[in-house]
Design a protein around this motif. Structure first.
Motif, PDB file in Angstrom:
ATOM      1  N   THR A  18      -2.226   7.139   4.585  1.00 15.46           N
ATOM      2  CA  THR A  18      -1.008   6.330   4.463  1.00 15.46           C
ATOM      3  C   THR A  18      -1.014   5.434   3.228  1.00 15.46           C
ATOM      4  O   THR A  18       0.029   4.903   2.842  1.00 15.46           O
ATOM      5  CB  THR A  18      -0.822   5.451   5.716  1.00 15.46           C
ATOM      6  N   ALA A  19      -2.181   5.253   2.604  1.00 16.30           N
ATOM      7  CA  ALA A  19      -2.265   4.383   1.430  1.00 16.30           C
ATOM      8  C   ALA A  19      -1.959   5.115   0.124  1.00 16.30           C
ATOM      9  O   ALA A  19      -1.458   4.507  -0.825  1.00 16.30           O
ATOM     10  CB  ALA A  19      -3.658   3.762   1.343  1.00 16.30           C
ATOM     11  N   VAL A  22       1.710   4.925  -1.404  1.00 18.63           N
ATOM     12  CA  VAL A  22       2.332   3.603  -1.430  1.00 18.63           C
ATOM     13  C   VAL A  22       2.991   3.321  -2.781  1.00 18.63           C
ATOM     14  O   VAL A  22       4.113   2.794  -2.847  1.00 18.63           O
ATOM     15  CB  VAL A  22       1.299   2.512  -1.093  1.00 18.63           C
ATOM     16  N   TYR A  23       2.323   3.660  -3.876  1.00 17.66           N
ATOM     17  CA  TYR A  23       2.878   3.381  -5.208  1.00 17.66           C
ATOM     18  C   TYR A  23       4.221   4.087  -5.392  1.00 17.66           C
ATOM     19  O   TYR A  23       5.195   3.494  -5.870  1.00 17.66           O
ATOM     20  CB  TYR A  23       1.888   3.804  -6.285  1.00 17.66           C
ATOM     21  N   SER A  26       7.011   2.558  -3.229  1.00 16.45           N
ATOM     22  CA  SER A  26       7.405   1.190  -3.563  1.00 16.45           C
ATOM     23  C   SER A  26       8.637   1.137  -4.450  1.00 16.45           C
ATOM     24  O   SER A  26       9.327   0.120  -4.498  1.00 16.45           O
ATOM     25  CB  SER A  26       6.245   0.460  -4.260  1.00 16.45           C
ATOM     26  N   ARG A  77       1.484   3.590  10.566  1.00 17.54           N
ATOM     27  CA  ARG A  77       2.830   3.375  10.062  1.00 17.54           C
ATOM     28  C   ARG A  77       3.535   4.696   9.794  1.00 17.54           C
ATOM     29  O   ARG A  77       2.980   5.593   9.151  1.00 17.54           O
ATOM     30  CB  ARG A  77       2.793   2.542   8.774  1.00 17.54           C
ATOM     31  N   PHE A  82       7.888   2.739   6.613  1.00 16.32           N
ATOM     32  CA  PHE A  82       7.108   2.029   5.604  1.00 16.32           C
ATOM     33  C   PHE A  82       7.812   2.085   4.247  1.00 16.32           C
ATOM     34  O   PHE A  82       7.845   1.110   3.494  1.00 16.32           O
ATOM     35  CB  PHE A  82       5.712   2.640   5.522  1.00 16.32           C
ATOM     36  N   ASN A  83       8.394   3.238   3.926  1.00 12.87           N
ATOM     37  CA  ASN A  83       9.153   3.373   2.689  1.00 12.87           C
ATOM     38  C   ASN A  83      10.344   2.406   2.672  1.00 12.87           C
ATOM     39  O   ASN A  83      10.629   1.755   1.665  1.00 12.87           O
ATOM     40  CB  ASN A  83       9.639   4.822   2.560  1.00 12.87           C
ATOM     41  N   LEU A  86       9.069  -1.142   1.965  1.00 13.32           N
ATOM     42  CA  LEU A  86       8.685  -1.329   0.557  1.00 13.32           C
ATOM     43  C   LEU A  86       9.915  -1.425  -0.346  1.00 13.32           C
ATOM     44  O   LEU A  86       9.943  -2.209  -1.299  1.00 13.32           O
ATOM     45  CB  LEU A  86       7.783  -0.184   0.111  1.00 13.32           C
ATOM     46  N   TYR A 163       8.464  -4.377   8.086  1.00 13.00           N
ATOM     47  CA  TYR A 163       8.078  -3.237   8.924  1.00 13.00           C
ATOM     48  C   TYR A 163       8.145  -3.593  10.400  1.00 13.00           C
ATOM     49  O   TYR A 163       8.632  -2.820  11.218  1.00 13.00           O
ATOM     50  CB  TYR A 163       6.663  -2.792   8.549  1.00 13.00           C
TER      51      TYR A 163
END
Length: 346
Positions: A18-19, A22-23, A26, A77, A82-83, A86, A163
């Motif tokens: 899930t990490a 993330v970039y 975001s 998540r 999560f998107n 962000l 979230y």
């Protein structure tokens, strides 16, 4: 990876799977189909430990597993949610940038007269909605308007908060829980601090959006005292306590008392004011800023906490004001007040 325990799989999912995106998430809105494919990969790995088979036994629904740990889930998540959180952070950052350039201030000024709303203009433009706009408190002129994230008491946005708010639509157990305040005892050398100074004890009694405010003034070693009380509409006990302190400072300014101490039995409020800060609730920023601004106008203005059993005079007057009177009352007397903290006795 097939030999990892469920605890190991959970660690791998949270810290790697899930990490990694993330970039990208975001700054970009990921297609829902892609998010669901990523969810399916994680779901399959969670139950099997590998991605070899398409069919597997799921002992619990994925919706429950993706809930926060405090709600019985594992805190995994969903990529779609999560998107969205962000992207909300990106919108928050853009909003902060617009505010700093002054666009919001120019628009707001058109609806304002001094430090208040222009009621006629607001109602003319917004109609019935204008009544709700007029209820929004305004910050003192010396403080800039700010963008507030309403879902957190301190008004500051975080991805975690966004979230959780999004997940709250699926799980009612995520609603905020109000924690009762603990009574605190503060060791203070009252005889040294209060010598020669006026002391103003404050308190508020709040029930169903109505509050009674009371302030009791006493100067040590002087046989005179006075109290002031009134009733107003407020939305919370915190706001009521702050309004009581503001009432005391406005009284002191009018009477030109240059040195005094303000006492209250609300520990969080006193702790924040002594640190020259606002209590962490954005709904009371307007009153908190007014208190901090007023306190700077005195030669000496200090805030101290006292327990409720030492503040019975102001407490009783506040309760009486809430149930009996809509009009401000100011009473001045000679001699000792009927009830006062023992450290003020002559």
């Amino acid at each position: 990876m097939r030999l990892l325990s469920y605890a190991g799989r959970l660690t791998l999912i949270k810290n790697v799977a899930t990490a990694m995106p993330v970039y990208m998430m975001s700054t970009n809105k990921i297609p829902i189909s892609t998010c669901r494919e990523l969810d399916a990969v994680i779901r399959k790995y969670w139950w099997q430990g590998n991605l070899d088979k398409d069919r597997f036994m799921a002992l619990r629904s994925w919706d429950k597993i993706c809930q926060p740990k405090g709600s019985g889930g594992l805190g995994i998540r969903r990529f779609e949610d999560f998107n969205r959180a962000l992207i909300t952070k990106l919108a928050w950052s853009v909003g902060q940038g617009i505010k700093s350039k002054g666009y919001t201030a120019r628009t707001l000024a058109d609806l304002s007269i001094g430090n208040g709303w222009n009621k006629e203009v607001v109602l003319q433009i917004f109609g019935d909605l204008g009544e709700r706009i007029l209820e929004i408190p305004r910050l003192p002129l010396s403080h800039k308007d700010r963008i507030i994230w309403k879902e957190k008491q301190n008004g500051v946005f975080s991805v975690k908060s966004a979230y959780v708010v999004d997940q709250g639509e699926r799980d009612e157990s995520l609603d905020g829980i109000e924690v009762p305040l603990e009574d605190r005892t503060e060791k203070v050398d009252w005889m040294r601090i209060l010598d020669g100074k006026r002391v103003i004890c404050t308190d508020a009694s709040w029930l169903k959006d109505e509050a009674g405010l009371a302030t009791v003034m006493r100067m040590k070693n002087a046989e005179c005292w006075a109290y002031k009380s009134t009733r107003i509409k407020v939305y919370s006990a915190l706001q009521a306590q702050l309004e009581a302190i503001l009432l005391a400072l406005q009284w002191a300014l009018k009477e030109q008392w240059e040195e005094h101490c303000v006492l209250s039995n609300y520990f969080q409020v006193i702790q924040a004011l002594r640190n020259k800060q606002c209590p962490s609730n954005w709904k009371t920023f307007n009153v908190s800023f007014a208190i901090l601004d007023s306190s700077k106008k005195f030669v000496s203005c200090e805030f101290f906490y006292i327990s409720r059993n030492l503040n019975v005079a102001a407490d009783g007057l506040a309760k009486n004001a809430r149930v009996t009177s809509n009009f401000p009352i100011l009473i001045q007397r000679e001699g000792n007040p009927p009830v006062l903290p023992i450290f003020l006795s002559v």
